[in-house]
Design a protein around this motif. Structure first.
Motif, PDB file in Angstrom:
ATOM      1  N   ALA A   1     -20.073   7.828  -3.870  1.00 11.10           N
ATOM      2  CA  ALA A   1     -18.871   7.413  -4.610  1.00 11.10           C
ATOM      3  C   ALA A   1     -18.179   6.252  -3.887  1.00 11.10           C
ATOM      4  O   ALA A   1     -17.714   5.298  -4.525  1.00 11.10           O
ATOM      5  N   LEU A   2     -18.128   6.323  -2.554  1.00  9.96           N
ATOM      6  CA  LEU A   2     -17.490   5.236  -1.792  1.00  9.96           C
ATOM      7  C   LEU A   2     -18.275   3.933  -1.947  1.00  9.96           C
ATOM      8  O   LEU A   2     -17.697   2.849  -2.048  1.00  9.96           O
ATOM      9  N   PHE A   3     -19.601   4.049  -1.944  1.00 11.23           N
ATOM     10  CA  PHE A   3     -20.434   2.853  -2.150  1.00 11.23           C
ATOM     11  C   PHE A   3     -20.079   2.218  -3.501  1.00 11.23           C
ATOM     12  O   PHE A   3     -19.850   1.018  -3.610  1.00 11.23           O
ATOM     13  N   LYS A   4     -20.037   3.049  -4.530  1.00  9.57           N
ATOM     14  CA  LYS A   4     -19.736   2.531  -5.881  1.00  9.57           C
ATOM     15  C   LYS A   4     -18.363   1.870  -5.899  1.00  9.57           C
ATOM     16  O   LYS A   4     -18.201   0.754  -6.384  1.00  9.57           O
ATOM     17  N   ALA A   5     -17.381   2.579  -5.341  1.00 11.30           N
ATOM     18  CA  ALA A   5     -16.001   2.069  -5.392  1.00 11.30           C
ATOM     19  C   ALA A   5     -15.860   0.750  -4.638  1.00 11.30           C
ATOM     20  O   ALA A   5     -15.045  -0.096  -5.005  1.00 11.30           O
ATOM     21  N   ASN A   6     -16.654   0.573  -3.588  1.00 12.24           N
ATOM     22  CA  ASN A   6     -16.541  -0.648  -2.780  1.00 12.24           C
ATOM     23  C   ASN A   6     -17.541  -1.731  -3.189  1.00 12.24           C
ATOM     24  O   ASN A   6     -17.594  -2.788  -2.574  1.00 12.24           O
ATOM     25  N   GLY A   7     -18.385  -1.412  -4.178  1.00 13.54           N
ATOM     26  CA  GLY A   7     -19.362  -2.402  -4.641  1.00 13.54           C
ATOM     27  C   GLY A   7     -20.569  -2.548  -3.736  1.00 13.54           C
ATOM     28  O   GLY A   7     -21.238  -3.588  -3.735  1.00 13.54           O
ATOM     29  N   VAL A   8     -20.868  -1.509  -2.941  1.00 16.82           N
ATOM     30  CA  VAL A   8     -22.082  -1.537  -2.110  1.00 16.82           C
ATOM     31  C   VAL A   8     -23.261  -1.049  -2.954  1.00 16.82           C
ATOM     32  O   VAL A   8     -23.141  -0.035  -3.648  1.00 16.82           O
TER      33      VAL A   8
ATOM     34  N   GLY B   1     -24.274   3.223   9.828  1.00 14.65           N
ATOM     35  CA  GLY B   1     -24.655   2.299   8.759  1.00 14.65           C
ATOM     36  C   GLY B   1     -23.715   2.282   7.569  1.00 14.65           C
ATOM     37  O   GLY B   1     -23.335   1.213   7.080  1.00 14.65           O
ATOM     38  N   TYR B   2     -23.291   3.503   7.090  1.00 10.21           N
ATOM     39  CA  TYR B   2     -22.494   3.446   5.847  1.00 10.21           C
ATOM     40  C   TYR B   2     -21.106   2.829   6.057  1.00 10.21           C
ATOM     41  O   TYR B   2     -20.651   2.063   5.191  1.00 10.21           O
ATOM     42  N   PRO B   3     -20.432   3.075   7.199  1.00 12.69           N
ATOM     43  CA  PRO B   3     -19.153   2.367   7.375  1.00 12.69           C
ATOM     44  C   PRO B   3     -19.343   0.855   7.527  1.00 12.69           C
ATOM     45  O   PRO B   3     -18.501   0.068   7.076  1.00 12.69           O
ATOM     46  N   ALA B   4     -20.474   0.449   8.142  1.00 10.69           N
ATOM     47  CA  ALA B   4     -20.746  -0.996   8.254  1.00 10.69           C
ATOM     48  C   ALA B   4     -20.847  -1.599   6.860  1.00 10.69           C
ATOM     49  O   ALA B   4     -20.279  -2.669   6.573  1.00 10.69           O
ATOM     50  N   ALA B   5     -21.559  -0.899   5.978  1.00  8.61           N
ATOM     51  CA  ALA B   5     -21.746  -1.403   4.609  1.00  8.61           C
ATOM     52  C   ALA B   5     -20.408  -1.469   3.870  1.00  8.61           C
ATOM     53  O   ALA B   5     -20.082  -2.470   3.216  1.00  8.61           O
ATOM     54  N   ILE B   6     -19.619  -0.404   3.997  1.00  5.60           N
ATOM     55  CA  ILE B   6     -18.335  -0.359   3.272  1.00  5.60           C
ATOM     56  C   ILE B   6     -17.391  -1.453   3.787  1.00  5.60           C
ATOM     57  O   ILE B   6     -16.783  -2.189   3.015  1.00  5.60           O
ATOM     58  N   ARG B   7     -17.281  -1.576   5.142  1.00  6.25           N
ATOM     59  CA  ARG B   7     -16.377  -2.591   5.671  1.00  6.25           C
ATOM     60  C   ARG B   7     -16.845  -4.001   5.297  1.00  6.25           C
ATOM     61  O   ARG B   7     -16.033  -4.864   4.953  1.00  6.25           O
TER      62      ARG B   7
END
Ligand code: FAD
Ligand code: NAD
Length: 475
Positions: A108-115, A16-22
């Protein structure tokens, strides 16, 4: 917080999290909801993999291997360490620290990618709506042009040995022991049973693994599995094949198991039992009436090759759908779906998904086993190379096991590579790249490998396919 997104992902594990980031990288607005709750009540992204699976198990495998090597191997290098001491609390704290860093990293990755990362429960409603119930507060309804289901899997529980969280535990419980059990029973000698059985065996537990099937690691190439079984036996890991557990009784702080083997019933008394007999897809509370998402007879969400479910614009990925239950398989599916939603072409090459069992010896493979190739009827040739003939493996004091390459007789294409031995999980990467590019055994033969490295074993196994190995006798 908006209530309308291009994509709503339910589940923030490695699917799920890579799907969201991509999806966010593709310029889409994304929310990702996760319901994970730790034993201490804290919430975190990362799913089973980061919180209770791949990462904590590998942290303990590394620590316990170092402990074991210090106790049995250092002396042969001429290193004396005196009396070894085990600080399990510190070992566990190190593991917890790694988990915390990595799960925090996803935030942090969610924040940086706007998720928009949301901690709480998600439930698919008809019409691409998602009911989001936060950890605290009232439910609200989100709308996603697309919804991605990624709620993962859960351990299978045995009716005759239900989990009690203390004496009979699942893999998560087995990662949290605060003392090394004196006697440990493991029901199920698959990937989890062998990895976690190894952890506690190396730290001093007497471990008995009860495996129902007559063959060891049936899903692996049997030449490799047999070599691994020999090595485990040498280490004193007691794996009993053809052993079906029929009863478990907890009394006076110990567990008495009864198991059938060779037509007779046997008792086994232990202090703790890990049940590791497989995992099943988890979709409890996920689907409201009328969503149109169908499950198959084993509870997996039905999907096509591109992870489309039976409902329009609803996708499903990871352990929730068919295929191996591996983190990297889910990740590839997540990334593929995010690209497809954005209108790009994408696919997952299901034929080239590597598997690794992080025991010592490590076991790793990609492609077909010799048994599978044989069953397919395709003519093939094999080449093997023993680590006993590898200078680097000898220098590492890890010169056991082998590399095996299977290639097609007609066009020499590599059909499978199987490794049991030092750093097999790292070595398999080269084979994955080779197979992704449809390489032949000859391609590997012509590829220069640095000396002295373990990768030379793969090179030599490829040479052995045509009887041209230099450092072992070609048979
Ligand atoms: P999960 O990681 O299970 O994540 C699903 C997430 O969805 C969870 O966080 C869950 O809380 C959440 N969720 C569920 N329902 C809802 C809902 N309704 N609303 C919101 N959130 C919800 N694989 C490897 O490739 N390598 C390994 O070394 C490895 N080691 C493992 C060791 C152990 C002990 C275990 C148990 C597993 C291991 N695996 C390993 C398997 C790997 O962990 C899984 O294949 C992987 O985690 C599956 O990813 P996923 O995203 O599909 O599901
Ligand atoms: P598994 O399928 O690997 O092994 C389960 C084993 O239990 C099988 O060998 C099966 O024959 C045996 N079994 C089933 N019922 C039994 C019974 N009643 N008595 C005795 N034995 C019984 O499942 P697992 O080890 O629980 O792991 C679950 C999933 O998690 C796997 O699909 C695996 O891919 C994934 N995982 C992967 C890794 C990794 O990639 N390194 C690590 C851990 C878990």
């Amino acid at each position: 917080m908006s209530d309308s997104y291009d994509v709503v992902v339910i589940g923030a594990g490695p699917a799920g999290y890579p799907a969201a980031i991509r999806a966010a990288q593709n310029g889409l607005s994304v929310a990702c909801i996760d319901a994970w709750k730790n034993f201490d009540g804290s919430r975190a992204f990362g799913g089973t993999c980061l919180n209770a699976g791949c990462i904590p198990s590998k942290a303990l495998l590394e620590s316990s291997e170092l402990y074991h090597r210090a106790s049995v191997e250092f002396a042969s290098h001429g290193i004396g360490v005196g009396k070894l001491e085990l600080d399990l609390a510190k070992m566990q704290a190190r593991k917890a620290g790694i988990v915390k860093q990595l799960t925090g990293g996803i935030e942090a990755l969610f924040k940086a990618n706007g998720v928009t990362g949301l901690l709480g429960h998600g439930r698919l409603l008809p019409g691409n709506q998602v009911e989001y119930t936060p950890a605290e507060g009232d439910s609200q309804t989100l709308t996603g042009k697309h919804v991605v289901l990624a709620t993962g899997s859960e351990p299978v529980e045995l009716g005759i040995a239900p989990f009690d969280g203390e004496h009979i535990v699942d893999s998560w419980g087995a990662l949290e022991f605060d003392a090394v059990p004196k006697r440990l029973g493991v029901i199920g000698g698959g990937v989890i049973g062998m990895e976690l059985g190894s952890v506690w065996h190396r730290l001093g537990a007497e471990v008995v693994v009860l495996e129902a099937l007559d063959d060891f690691l049936v899903f692996a190439d049997q030449q490799i599995a047999k070599d691994a079984a020999r090595q485990f036996k040498k280490q004193g890991l007691d794996v009993r094949l053809g052993a079906r557990v029929t009863a478990a009784t907890v009394a006076d702080g110990e567990v008495t198991l009864a198991y059938e083997a060779g037509g007779e019933s046997h008792p086994l008394v232990v202090d703790k039992v890990i049940v590791s007999v497989g995992r099943r897809p988890f979709s409890d509370g996920l689907l409201a009436e009328g969503t149109g998402v169908k499950l198959d007879e084993r509870g997996f969400v039905k999907v096509d090759e591109e992870c489309r479910t039976t409902a329009a614009n609803v996708w499903a990925i990871g352990d929730l759908v068919r295929g191996p239950m591996l983190a990297h398989k889910g990740t590839e599916e997540g990334v593929m779906v995010a690209d497809l939603i954005a209108g790009s072409s994408a696919e997952v090459n299901y034929k080239v998904i590597p598997s690794v069992i992080y025991t010592d010896p490590e076991i790793a493979w990609v492609g077909q086993t010799e048994e599978e190739v044989k069953a397919s009827g395709r003519a093939y040739k094999t080449g093997t190379f023993p680590f006993a003939a590898s200078g680097r493996a000898k220098a590492m004091e890890h010169a056991a096991g082998l590399v095996k390459v299977i290639a097609a007789e007609d066009d020499d294409e590599i059909l499978g590579v199987h490794i049991v031995g030092p750093l097999a999980g790292e070595l398999i990467g080269e084979a994955v790249v080779a197979m992704e590019f449809s390489a032949s055994a000859e391609d590997l033969q012509h590829t220069i490998h640095a000396h002295p490295t373990l990768t030379e074993a793969l090179h030599e196994a490829a040479l052995a396919v045509d009887g041209r190995a230099i450092h072992s006798i070609n048979r």
